[in-house]
Design an enzyme around this catalytic site. Structure first.
Site, PDB file in Angstrom:
ATOM      1  N   ARG A  54       0.828  -1.213   0.000  1.00  0.00           N
ATOM      2  CA  ARG A  54       0.000   0.000   0.000  1.00  0.00           C
ATOM      3  C   ARG A  54       0.861   1.262   0.000  1.00  0.00           C
ATOM      4  O   ARG A  54       0.490   2.274   0.568  1.00  0.00           O
ATOM      5  CB  ARG A  54      -0.978   0.009   1.187  1.00  0.00           C
ATOM      6  CG  ARG A  54      -1.895  -1.198   1.247  1.00  0.00           C
ATOM      7  CD  ARG A  54      -2.774  -1.338   0.009  1.00  0.00           C
ATOM      8  NE  ARG A  54      -3.526  -2.578   0.077  1.00  0.00           N
ATOM      9  CZ  ARG A  54      -3.102  -3.734  -0.446  1.00  0.00           C
ATOM     10  NH1 ARG A  54      -1.952  -3.785  -1.102  1.00  0.00           N
ATOM     11  NH2 ARG A  54      -3.818  -4.825  -0.352  1.00  0.00           N
ATOM     12  N   SER A  80     -11.352  -0.493   2.958  1.00  0.00           N
ATOM     13  CA  SER A  80     -10.504  -0.839   4.103  1.00  0.00           C
ATOM     14  C   SER A  80      -9.862   0.423   4.664  1.00  0.00           C
ATOM     15  O   SER A  80      -9.114   1.104   3.968  1.00  0.00           O
ATOM     16  CB  SER A  80      -9.416  -1.828   3.677  1.00  0.00           C
ATOM     17  OG  SER A  80     -10.001  -3.023   3.194  1.00  0.00           O
ATOM     18  N   GLU A  93      -4.918   3.168   5.965  1.00  0.00           N
ATOM     19  CA  GLU A  93      -4.740   3.045   4.521  1.00  0.00           C
ATOM     20  C   GLU A  93      -5.393   4.216   3.801  1.00  0.00           C
ATOM     21  O   GLU A  93      -4.908   4.689   2.772  1.00  0.00           O
ATOM     22  CB  GLU A  93      -5.342   1.723   4.036  1.00  0.00           C
ATOM     23  CG  GLU A  93      -5.213   1.481   2.553  1.00  0.00           C
ATOM     24  CD  GLU A  93      -5.721   0.107   2.147  1.00  0.00           C
ATOM     25  OE1 GLU A  93      -6.175  -0.019   0.992  1.00  0.00           O
ATOM     26  OE2 GLU A  93      -5.663  -0.837   2.964  1.00  0.00           O
TER      27      GLU A  93
END
Length: 337
Positions: A155, A223, A319
């Protein structure tokens, strides 16, 4: 900017412009009064939490177009940054070009994919990315960046770090190998026996639709937290205390934990503060129940982090990109830790 963020938060930008072609982008950013402002590039707005009004220029990416070339070994896709990612995955399979099926239904536009190095069910963008096209503000021109120059990680990429303020992504190049191999070792996909790409796509869609709320019905950014990667010894100690805890492969000497499982075990599934809540079906997702403020969502996220840390000794990293008045607010959840 409320229509341009999937949390549905009410926020305004001082200036805004929809970009539909590269010439317009170059012309706009060649003018100092625009180039020197704080900038926020928005595609689908599916990975943003707008914490307040934005004092700069919001660029709404509407660049469109897909071109395909072919070699004996692979299909090469040139995709404009404003193309919808879920639609791209579905289209590529319809054209008989497998390779993206594990990444089905990840919300957002193609231009956001390399920023986060999006991934799901054992596959990351880095595995299929050949290059990223961007407008380099320091040089005032379009550049093509090979995938290895982007420093893709979990990520992460240079577009979240040193290139955040200097590069605006305009397109991506993907390489889909003709010698396709199913990637189905991760989680529920392991139950599939000799699956086709369509089988994997259908299963991923089923899993995501069962667990993840539709942003059009319930505001969310997917998420919210990253799955933490920890030293293997720490993971083994936690596993001894919690035998049901999922563990996933990571770099040598490391192991990846499931943030959603940690949050659920901390007793936070369905927990709410005001109109912000942890989703009842997927604890990794924070949702806007209707009229939530950015501060309610931030307060909830801090509570989740603190509760998980108290239970497991781990700090979860977010995130979702949290935007402040002049740009990304990387320490937004550190307050109160």
């Amino acid at each position: 900017m409320q229509p341009y963020n999937s949390f549905g938060l009410a926020a305004r930008a001082r200036w805004g412009c929809e970009i539909t072609d590269l010439a317009s982008l170059q012309q706009l950013l060649s003018q100092p009064q625009w180039r020197e402002l704080p900038r926020l590039v928005i595609g689908g707005g599916s990975n943003l939490l707008l914490s307040c009004d934005f004092a700069g220029l919001a660029l709404i990416n509407r660049l469109k177009g897909i071109e395909v070339t072919e070699t004996a070994e692979a299909w090469h896709l040139q995709v404009a940054a404003g193309e919808d990612w879920p639609a791209l995955v579905a289209w590529s399979l319809q054209q008989g070009m497998p390779g993206l099926e594990n990444l089905a239904l990840i919300p957002g536009c193609a231009g956001a994919a390399p920023v986060q190095n999006i991934g799901a069910y054992g596959v990351e963008l880095a595995q299929v990315c050949e290059h990223v096209d961007a407008f380099d503000l320091t040089e005032g021109r379009l550049v093509r960046l090979p995938a290895e120059a982007c420093h893709f990680g979990y990520r992460e990429s240079r577009f979240k770090g040193e290139w955040q303020h200097t590069h605006i992504i305009t397109g991506i190049g993907l390489r889909l190998r003709k010698e396709w191999q199913p990637q189905c070792k991760y989680g529920p996909l392991a139950e599939l026996s000799q699956p086709s790409a369509q089988d994997i796509y259908a299963r991923v869609c089923q899993l995501r639709q069962a667990k993840l709320p539709d942003p059009a019905r319930l505001g969310n950014a997917g998420s919210f937290f990253k799955n933490p990667t920890v030293p293997r010894a720490q993971a083994d100690a936690l596993k001894a205390d919690y035998p049901a805890m999922p563990l996933y492969p990571a770099d040598p000497g490391m192991a990846k934990l499931a943030a959603g499982w940690l949050i659920e075990q901390a007793g936070l599934k369905g927990y709410r503060q005001g109109q912000a809540a942890v989703h009842r079906e997927q604890a990794l997702v924070l949702v806007n129940l209707g009229g939530a403020s950015a501060q309610e969502l931030l307060s909830l996220a801090r509570h989740v982090r603190q509760t998980v840390q108290a239970r497991f000794g781990l700090w979860l990293d977010h995130e979702v990109r949290i935007m402040g008045e002049a740009g990304e607010w990387k320490e937004a959840l550190a307050c109160g830790d």
